[in-house]
Each structure stands twice: as C-alpha cells, then as structure tokens.
Write a protein that holds these residues in place. Structure first.
Motif, PDB file in Angstrom:
ATOM      1  N   GLY A 365       0.805  -1.214   0.000  1.00 46.23           N
ATOM      2  CA  GLY A 365       0.000   0.000   0.000  1.00 46.23           C
ATOM      3  C   GLY A 365       0.832   1.256   0.000  1.00 46.23           C
ATOM      4  N   THR A 366       0.141   2.363   0.251  1.00 45.38           N
ATOM      5  CA  THR A 366       0.822   3.647   0.399  1.00 45.38           C
ATOM      6  C   THR A 366       1.057   3.870   1.888  1.00 45.38           C
ATOM      7  N   HIS A 367       1.325   5.114   2.283  1.00 44.80           N
ATOM      8  CA  HIS A 367       1.569   5.336   3.716  1.00 44.80           C
ATOM      9  C   HIS A 367       0.322   5.050   4.551  1.00 44.80           C
ATOM     10  N   ALA A 368      -0.819   4.824   3.879  1.00 44.73           N
ATOM     11  CA  ALA A 368      -2.039   4.402   4.586  1.00 44.73           C
ATOM     12  C   ALA A 368      -1.773   3.166   5.438  1.00 44.73           C
ATOM     13  N   LEU A 369      -0.748   2.425   5.058  1.00 49.32           N
ATOM     14  CA  LEU A 369      -0.392   1.207   5.789  1.00 49.32           C
ATOM     15  C   LEU A 369      -0.103   1.471   7.258  1.00 49.32           C
ATOM     16  N   PHE A 370       0.317   2.704   7.546  1.00 49.14           N
ATOM     17  CA  PHE A 370       0.721   2.990   8.920  1.00 49.14           C
ATOM     18  C   PHE A 370      -0.162   4.046   9.565  1.00 49.14           C
ATOM     19  N   SER A 371      -1.342   4.220   8.989  1.00 50.00           N
ATOM     20  CA  SER A 371      -2.238   5.195   9.606  1.00 50.00           C
ATOM     21  C   SER A 371      -2.936   4.543  10.795  1.00 50.00           C
ATOM     22  N   GLN A 372      -3.624   5.401  11.546  1.00 49.78           N
ATOM     23  CA  GLN A 372      -4.332   4.935  12.735  1.00 49.78           C
ATOM     24  C   GLN A 372      -5.352   3.875  12.358  1.00 49.78           C
ATOM     25  N   GLY A 373      -5.514   2.934  13.229  1.00 49.45           N
ATOM     26  CA  GLY A 373      -6.543   1.932  12.992  1.00 49.45           C
ATOM     27  C   GLY A 373      -6.051   0.740  12.187  1.00 49.45           C
ATOM     28  N   VAL A 374      -4.821   0.824  11.689  1.00 46.61           N
ATOM     29  CA  VAL A 374      -4.277  -0.340  10.997  1.00 46.61           C
ATOM     30  C   VAL A 374      -3.455  -1.133  12.005  1.00 46.61           C
TER      31      VAL A 374
END
Ligand code: ADP
Ligand code: MG
Length: 691
Positions: A365-374
C-alpha cells in the motif's frame, strides 16, 4: 555586571522588551544565542579612499568633513531628502539621504565622518546616496569586514552586529570546545574561539574561510556522530530471527537473479537470521530489479509466520507491486492484499480485520499502511520502496508498530540521491548496491529535439507502435495558477487533458491512446494503467504519476514534453520506464527552450546513463531542495554546512565520527563529554524526528 553567554538580551542597553520580543522571533534570547546566529554574507568595508581615487563600481569608505549644515527638503508626501555637502583634499561630495530626517540632527558641520557607499562621479563632482556613515574616531561599522545577518522587522543589522560584537568581545573566554584536541589537530581545524570570532568579525577572508571550515566540520561531525550512535544501537537491538534461503526463493522467479541481486538477497538473509533488527538500504538504478529482492524478504517473513508491509510512494505503484507480488508469491502460499486510500467501506473493514487476525501475510500500500486503525497481528518486516523521504524519523516511528520487538526494515531506492546526501539520510542504515542490470538490456538512447522535429517524432511513434511497441508521452503539470506540481492545488489540468485529446483525435486517430493524471480516481487510473500493461493501449499520455517504478517491458519510447521543466534526476527516473525489456529503447526530450543553460543540462542527460553522476550534477545545479523539500528528509536543518558545497568535508567529518563512535560508542570518555551533550541536544531539539 559582567556579561556572560547567559545574559538575557533584554538586559543590554538599547534592547527593551519590544526589541527583545522581536529578537526572540530570530530565536535569540541570551547573548550566547547570538554567537550561533551566523551572518548570511559579508560586506568588505575595509578600504578607505580619497574621493578622487574612489572606485566607481563598488562601495568603499571615504573620510570627509561636512562643509554645510544639512538641509531637508520635502519633495512630496512621503518623500523627504536630507542633503549634505562634504569635502576631502581631493573634492566635494554631495550626499543624499531619502526619508531619513533624523540625519539632519545627527550630522554636524565641521566634523569629520566616514561614509561607506558607492561614490558616483559627475565630472569634477562626486555624489553618494544613502551611505552608511559614522563619526571618524568612533567607527564601529566601517573599516572592517561587516557581517550581514538574517533580520526580522524592527531589528536592524547594526543592532545585531552591535550585540554580536559584545558577545564576541566578552563571552568567548572559556567557551567550551566540542572537538577533542586530537581531532582538531588531525583535521587541521581552528579552535572554537577563533572560529566564533572570525565567523562574525573576520580579520580577513582567509580567516573567515578557516573559521567556516571548522564550524561546518563541527556541525556535520555532531550530526554524523548521532547517526553513527543510532546505527550502533539499532544493530544492537533485538530482532526476530527469520530463516530463508535465497536459493529456495530463486526457484519462484521467472528469471535467474543477477549476481548483484543475489548479493543483496544474501546480505538480507544474513541480517534476518542474525537475531538483530535488519536496517538495510538496497540501492540500485531504475530497472536493476529491486522488486525481486523485496519479494525475497516478504517471502522469508511469511515462511516464518511474520507479516510484511510493503509501502510505495503512489497508489499506482502500490497497485502494480500488489499485482507483481501476487503473481510471484501466491503460488508459494503467501497471502497478498492491497491497502490504499481508495480501499473504503466494507472492503476496507474486512481487510483490516484480516490483517489483525494474521490472515494476510503481505500487505502492499501507500503510507495508509501505517495510519491509525491499521493493526498487525505480527509485523516482522517493513519494506519502503522509492521513498526518498522515508528518513530517519519515519523509520523510527515504524519501529514502534512492531510491538515489543521492532520489525526488520528494508528501504529500496533508485539512485537519484547523491552519495553525500544518502550518507546523511540513510546514515543509520547498512547498504547493499545493485550495480548490474538484468541481462539483454540495451542502454536507452536519449535525444534532445526542438519543435521543428515534432512531425518526425510523431512519425517515429507510429513506427514503434507499428513494430508492436508501446509509447509513453509525459507532460509537466502546468502551473498556471501558481499551484504545485502534479497534485498541488490550482494546477491547470486543461493543458494536459487538451493535449491528450488533440493527440487522440488529430495526431493518432488510428492508435489507441490512454491518459492518466494525478486527479483521476484511483479506479480510473488503475483501469488505464492495467490496459496499458496488457497492451490494450499503444500510447499512454500522462503527467509525472508514472515517474517511479512503473513496469511495462514492452514500452520502448518515452517522450517528455517541456523537458526543461524537470530536474535531471526526475528525467532519469522517467527514462527508466523504458528499456526494461528486450527491445532497443529511446527517450526523446522535447524542448522549445532557447536557454543555453537549460539545453546544456539536458544534453548532460543525453550523454550519460549513470544515475549517480546525474544526481551529483543535479545537486550541483539545483541544490538539495530538489531531492527533498525543506526538512522533509527528517533531519535537523543545517546552520552552516551546505550539502552541495561541503561534500568533501562531510565525508571527512563522517569518517571521523564513525571512528570515534567505534572507539567510544556511548561517548563516555571525559574528553567526549561536551560532544555527547551536543549530540544529545541536537537530537533532543529534533526529538519528534528521532524518537
Ligand atoms: P527496479 O529496480 O527499477 O524496481 P524492477 O524490479 O521493476 O526494477 O525490475 C525491472 C524489470 O526487470 C522487471 O520487468 C523485472 O521483471 C525484470 N527483472 C528483474 N530482475 C531480472 C533478472 N534477473 N533477469 C531478467 N529480468 C529481470
Ligand atoms: Mg522499483
């Protein structure tokens, strides 16, 4: 009361609370702070001339006696003039000051003054406009090399220089020395007192150079000591033992890995097995085959029951990686999923819970991989692809996602970062270099063409497509509304879309032309990209969204419109989109620019395919800002050193730092006490970056 480095500036004559506030804006509170507030340039006010001998092309000092009482005249509202007539033994000078009425009171007839400025000559008469001036005998801002400081509203350079003068005169005794004496001797560095004095008030330009060299060294030395310590501690940190043989993995690949790929995998295998955390950078030019190396890591992690997250800089690239990994690894039982900003709703919820339950082995993925809730069940490896900005800070933040034991980290980068910058940004990593392209590749032939060749170029496009090849045409995102590149606000997409429409309808009506840009929905983008990938489009018109990592081996021609608008490294990246298969490939740079420098730059790109060399050239021509925006590299901002100009010194300082840290990892020796404090301060000031 004697002044010390701790004396507050508001205690000095001429600095009240109001000025104190303004000085604070510059980060200046105590006298000692001013020692660190360095001039941005210098004015040579040393030489004094008689009026008759004064140079006409540069400012200088003249000493003259004021012959008449100054006169003020009001020309119109908001514009007043003070005129002064002064003489020396060689002539008379008429001096004009604009809007500085106080000068009438400040200058007295019959007294001698020094004026600093350009002396203009009109026949036998001389004139000066708005010169710096002061009474002869009390000179403080003439007769010297004058520092010119960064200022803020309400703070004059004279005020700051006055404060700096006091700091230099009264606070240098006992200034602690950060650099151990042995080190100073070895690297021919002056003492801290000499450096501080001469960076503010240099005796001459040679002394200034000596002072600057020492301060640059010190700055880079403290920084690289910190990085060396970080690396030391990281590699001492516990890591999950992961067993995996590159040989077994190679059986999954549709090709035999190159020797360089194999070496990188061996390096990784050793790291992973060591029981310590891997922190490795794999560097290799575009097309050198970094993806396969990453796949090895993901495969090994999965085999050992650990999860892997692969982060790409764009959704486009994440989607492509997900496809590649799926094709490569799912036969080996690795469960691959894609998580980007456009995965939403139920789909996203299901994905997140599968991730948390450990039902996904590799998430791309993109940096979404390390966003909250993951949440991960057991994150064992993080791979960052083509993340120039994935600096020390981001890596440190990641170390926390892994729970008690930090995950292994693999950073992959193509070459557009000059070596010196890489030393700093990736200074805490071990490095594997892939210095070999897969076999059977032809180097990409690069041509520079003007508008007059456009028709021929379109003909060449038809010819390539006729032979079954595919073509990229890249245009810059036009910034007519003052917005940023690509996804920035206010970008004018019309120019790009209109151009694509024109190509489709008028130039190549017989060909299949597709179009992607940063504003398309992820779904639409992916549709176009995968159509191009499957060979269902002949031509892909795009903005720079295809810059990094996109892989279509059948594409053999890359055309870049308005090439002069791109950085060299960016063009090199774009060029790397072709020449990835077995076909002879071309990159055509189109420019209508007549600027000789612009053309020289582009010709340099035609002449070499060496990404390192191009990056160095880019750094020299455009500075480090091209590689990362301000502070985005996640390192403290340098006060004295300049990445482009001080490369040699950086290497020297870094070498010295590594030796010192190897000998005294925790800086425990008494002679390193102050250095230890400085390193800690630097890294504390930037705590949010480093912790
Ligand atoms: P990059 O280093 O730019 O990420 P990629 O991993 O995308 O490069 O690889 C570029 C292309 O080369 C891909 O099509 C890939 O399948 C192919 N490739 C990689 N390694 C080899 C190899 N050892 N032999 C043949 N082709 C390879
Ligand atoms: Mg890649």
């Amino acid at each position: 009361m004697p002044l010390t480095r701790d004396t507050p500036l508001t205690g000095l004559p001429g600095v009240g609370p109001a000025r104190g506030k303004k000085l604070e804006k510059l980060g200046l509170r105590a006298l000692g702070d001013v020692l660190d507030h360095l001039p941005q340039r210098y004015e040579d006010r040393r030489e004094q001339y008689a009026l008759g001998d004064a140079p006409v092309d540069r400012p200088c000092c003249v000493s003259a006696v004021v012959a008449e009482t100054p006169r003020v005249s009001y020309v119109r509202r908001g514009l007043s003039l003070v005129k002064i007539k002064a003489v020396d033994s060689t002539g008379t000078v008429h001096i004009t000051f604009f809007n500085q009425d106080y000068i009438r009171e400040a200058v007295r007839r019959g007294e001698s003054y020094i004026f600093f400025g350009v002396v203009e000559r009109q026949g036998n008469l001389f004139a000066m406009t708005n010169p710096v001036f002061e009474r002869e005998g009390t000179a403080r801002t003439t007769g010297l090399i004058m520092p010119v400081y960064p200022l803020t509203a309400g703070i004059s350079n004279n005020l700051l220089a006055g404060i700096a003068r006091r700091a230099v005169d009264e606070c240098l005794d006992g200034l602690p020395e950060v650099l151990p004496a042995r080190l100073r001797k070895e690297h021919r560095l002056c003492q801290t007192q000499f450096a501080r004095k001469n960076i503010h008030f240099p005796d001459d330009f040679e002394a200034l150079a000596i002072a600057r060299r020492r301060l640059v060294f010190e700055e880079l030395f403290v920084l690289t000591c910190g990085l060396a310590q970080l690396k030391d501690r990281r590699s001492a940190g516990e890591g999950r033992p992961v067993e995996g043989s590159p040989e077994d993995f190679a059986a999954l690949l549709p090709f035999a890995p190159t020797t360089a790929q194999r070496r990188a995998m061996d390096d990784m295998a050793a790291d992973l097995r060591s029981g310590r955390a891997m922190n490795r950078l794999v560097q290799g030019d575009v097309g050198s085959g970094k993806t396969a190396v990453a796949a090895f890591g993901a495969w090994a992690a999965a085999k050992n029951g650990l999860q892997c997250a692969l982060m790409a800089p764009t959704e486009l690239l994440a989607e492509q990686h997900a496809r590649t990994m799926e094709a490569l690894l799912s036969p080996a039982g690795v469960r691959v999923a894609l998580l980007t900003g456009s995965v939403k709703g139920r789909e996203k919820k299901a994905l997140l819970s599968a991730l948390e339950a450990g039902e996904i082995d590799l998430v791309v993925g993109t940096h979404a991989l390390f966003s909250q809730g993951v949440e991960y069940k057991d994150l064992g490896l993080v791979i960052a692809d083509e993340q120039h900005r994935f600096g020390v800070a981001q890596r440190s933040a990641l170390a926390e996602k892994g729970g008690a034991v930090p995950p292994h980290i693999l950073v992959m980068s193509a070459t557009p970062i000059p070596r010196t910058l890489a030393l700093i940004i990736y200074g805490d990593l071990d490095v594997s270099v892939i210095d070999e392209l897969p076999p059977g590749r032809f180097p990409v032939t690069t041509l520079l063409v003007g508008e007059d060749k456009r028709a021929r170029m379109y003909g060449f496009v038809r010819k390539q497509v006729g032979e079954g090849r595919q073509v990229y045409i890249v245009c810059p995102a036009v910034e007519e509304n003052g917005g940023g590149w690509e996804d920035g606000p206010g970008m004018d997409l019309k120019a790009v879309t209109a151009y694509a429409a024109q190509l489709r309808e008028r130039v190549f009506p017989e060909l299949r032309v597709g179009f992607v840009h940063g504003r398309l929905k992820a779904r639409e983008k992916e549709d176009v990209m995968s159509a191009f990938h499957r060979g269902e489009l002949d031509i892909l018109v795009s903005t720079t969204v295809i810059e990094v990592g996109v892989d279509v081996p059948n594409a053999s021609l890359m055309i870049v419109e308005n090439a002069e608008r791109f950085g060299l490294s960016q063009l090199h990246q774009l060029r790397g989109r072709v020449g990835r298969g077995k076909h002879q490939s071309w990159c055509v740079l189109v420019t209508a620019s007549r600027s000789e420098t612009a053309r020289e730059r582009l010709k340099a790109l035609c002449a070499t395919g060496d990404g390192f060399q191009i990056a160095e050239e880019d750094l020299r021509l455009r500075g480090p800002g091209d590689f990362f925006g301000k502070r985005q590299h996640g390192l403290p901002q340098l006060k004295v050193a300049d990445f482009a100009a001080d490369m040699e010194l950086l290497k020297e300082a870094r070498q010295a730092a590594q030796e010192l840290i190897a000998a005294d990892p925790e800086l425990k020796k008494p002679s390193h006490r102050l250095l230890k404090k400085k390193v800690r301060e630097l890294f504390d000031e930037n705590a949010e970056l480093f912790n």
